[in-house]
Scaffold this motif. Structure first.
Motif, short mmCIF file in Angstrom:
data_model
loop_
_atom_site.label_atom_id
_atom_site.label_comp_id
_atom_site.label_asym_id
_atom_site.label_seq_id
_atom_site.Cartn_x
_atom_site.Cartn_y
_atom_site.Cartn_z
N GLY A 20 0.79 -1.23 0.00
CA GLY A 20 0.00 0.00 0.00
C GLY A 20 0.82 1.27 0.00
N VAL A 21 2.13 1.14 -0.02
CA VAL A 21 2.99 2.33 0.10
C VAL A 21 3.00 3.11 -1.21
CG1 VAL A 21 5.36 3.14 0.40
CG2 VAL A 21 4.44 1.36 1.89
N ALA A 44 -3.45 2.80 2.67
CA ALA A 44 -4.40 1.91 3.35
C ALA A 44 -4.61 2.32 4.80
CB ALA A 44 -3.91 0.47 3.29
N VAL A 45 -3.71 3.14 5.32
CA VAL A 45 -3.84 3.63 6.70
C VAL A 45 -4.82 4.80 6.71
CG1 VAL A 45 -2.63 4.67 8.66
CG2 VAL A 45 -1.50 2.92 7.27
N LYS A 46 -5.81 4.72 7.55
CA LYS A 46 -6.84 5.76 7.59
C LYS A 46 -6.52 6.82 8.64
CE LYS A 46 -9.02 3.41 4.52
NZ LYS A 46 -8.93 3.85 3.10
N GLY A 47 -6.92 8.03 8.33
CA GLY A 47 -6.77 9.13 9.28
C GLY A 47 -5.35 9.67 9.33
N LEU A 75 5.25 1.12 7.83
CA LEU A 75 4.91 0.93 9.24
C LEU A 75 3.78 1.86 9.69
CD1 LEU A 75 8.56 0.59 10.57
CD2 LEU A 75 6.84 -1.23 10.42
N GLY A 76 3.22 2.62 8.75
CA GLY A 76 2.07 3.45 9.08
C GLY A 76 2.36 4.92 9.28
N TYR A 77 3.60 5.34 9.08
CA TYR A 77 3.96 6.75 9.20
C TYR A 77 3.91 7.42 7.83
CZ TYR A 77 5.82 5.17 13.69
OH TYR A 77 5.96 4.62 14.94
N ASP A 124 2.30 19.82 6.23
CA ASP A 124 1.16 20.28 5.43
C ASP A 124 0.38 19.11 4.80
OD1 ASP A 124 1.56 22.94 5.95
OD2 ASP A 124 2.46 23.43 4.01
N GLN A 125 0.91 17.89 4.90
CA GLN A 125 0.20 16.75 4.34
C GLN A 125 -1.09 16.49 5.11
OE1 GLN A 125 1.34 15.42 1.40
NE2 GLN A 125 2.85 17.08 1.67
N ALA A 126 -2.15 16.23 4.37
CA ALA A 126 -3.47 16.03 5.00
C ALA A 126 -3.50 14.83 5.93
CB ALA A 126 -4.54 15.88 3.92
N ASN A 127 -2.63 13.85 5.70
CA ASN A 127 -2.65 12.63 6.53
C ASN A 127 -1.65 12.68 7.69
OD1 ASN A 127 -0.17 12.20 5.30
ND2 ASN A 127 -0.88 10.54 3.97
N VAL A 128 -1.07 13.84 7.96
CA VAL A 128 -0.08 13.97 9.03
C VAL A 128 -0.67 14.70 10.24
CG1 VAL A 128 2.09 15.10 9.70
CG2 VAL A 128 1.93 13.87 7.53
N ASP A 129 -0.42 14.14 11.41
CA ASP A 129 -0.78 14.77 12.67
C ASP A 129 0.33 15.76 13.03
OD1 ASP A 129 -1.29 15.51 15.30
OD2 ASP A 129 -1.90 13.50 15.93
N ARG A 130 0.06 17.04 12.95
CA ARG A 130 1.07 18.08 13.19
C ARG A 130 1.63 18.03 14.61
NH1 ARG A 130 0.94 23.10 10.31
NH2 ARG A 130 -0.12 22.91 8.29
N ASN A 131 0.93 17.38 15.51
CA ASN A 131 1.38 17.31 16.89
C ASN A 131 2.26 16.09 17.17
OD1 ASN A 131 -0.10 19.64 17.81
ND2 ASN A 131 -1.96 18.40 17.59
N LYS A 132 2.55 15.33 16.12
CA LYS A 132 3.38 14.13 16.27
C LYS A 132 4.41 14.09 15.14
CE LYS A 132 -0.25 11.45 18.58
NZ LYS A 132 -1.07 10.23 18.58
#
Length: 263
Positions: A20-21, A44-47, A75-77, A124-132
């Protein structure tokens, strides 16, 4: 026969891990200079998920940096391998690598701009948590990542693989916001024992949360399988070490899980 079947099985497992990468080049500008980075994520990783910035070795933004970004994506990052030199600047000889490196590290203001440009693309990526957000770096990139932490850039984790640890301006209490993890080779002449000791004293004096692991008998560039080829070609004290490579990678992942889970 059994060996061939086993090899095939490993290949299939590897392909499945990366199934899925998604990877794509991102061309961006810093001032008048064009740069080409590489974004990797698993669709494939959601959110939203943590974002990892990858800083390359002194050879430049090459396939090795992209490989690490893809490994993190599997690994989901979401990982972004930034470019610190500029589009097309890849060194084929240590003298070229040194010249490219000195041009960047000799201008601290420009170095920070290039780092922050890559960081902004990642966050700025929509799938990135800015706090992590974390940054990892190899050789030159490791030293740069560490110096970004010293400058006070707000990141959760900095991981340094066989990177320079020295500084002319040691940090003071409260200056470093990230937790720092360092992996170095005890037989690395580019990161001598005195430099390692000075780094530890610096971190302890400033109250920085850090971990340092030194691998006995291990040389510089121990995470890169191409290190042996570079060593033979250019008579450099480099050597890949599979045990140190795998151990450092797993320890980094454990730190990510601990820090990002607790936030």
């Amino acid at each position: 026969m059994y060996k061939a079947l086993f090899t095939l099985l490993l290949c299939l497992i590897n392909l499945n891990a990366y199934a899925g990468v998604q990877g794509k080049e991102i061309i961006y500008q810093v001032g008048d200079t064009e740069f080409t980075g590489f974004l990797a994520f698993d669709d494939a990783v959601k959110g939203k998920r943590p974002g990892i910035l990858v800083l390359h070795e002194w050879w430049g933004h090459n396939a090795y940096a992209r490989k690490r970004a893809e490994m993190l994506a599997a690994l989901g990052y979401t990982a972004f391998a930034l470019d610190m030199y500029g589009t097309g600047k890849l060194a084929a000889h240590p003298e070229d690598a040194k010249a490219f490196m000195m041009a960047v590290t000799g201008d601290k203001v420009e170095m920070v701009k290039r780092f922050q440009a890559g960081l902004k693309i990642l966050t700025d990526q929509a799938n990135v948590d800015r706090n992590k957000i974390a940054a990892i770096g190899y050789c030159m990139g490791g030293g740069m990542a560490l110096n970004m932490a010293r400058s006070g850039i707000d990141l959760d984790v900095i991981v340094v693989f066989h990177g320079s640890l020295g500084t002319e301006t040691p940090v003071t209490a409260g200056q470093v916001k990230a937790e720092i993890m360092v992996f170095t080779g005890a037989a690395d002449p580019f990161v001598p024992t005195e430099q390692v000791q000075a780094f530890e004293q610096e971190m302890k004096s400033a109250g920085v949360v850090y971990t340092l692991k030194s691998y006995p008998g291990v040389k510089h560039s121990f995470t890169n399988p191409d290190a042996d080829g570079f060593a033979a070609r250019f008579k450099m004290p480099l050597a890949y070490n599979r045990a140190a490579d795998e151990d450092s990678w797993q320890q980094m992942l454990q730190l990510f899980q601990k820090v990002f889970r607790s936030e």
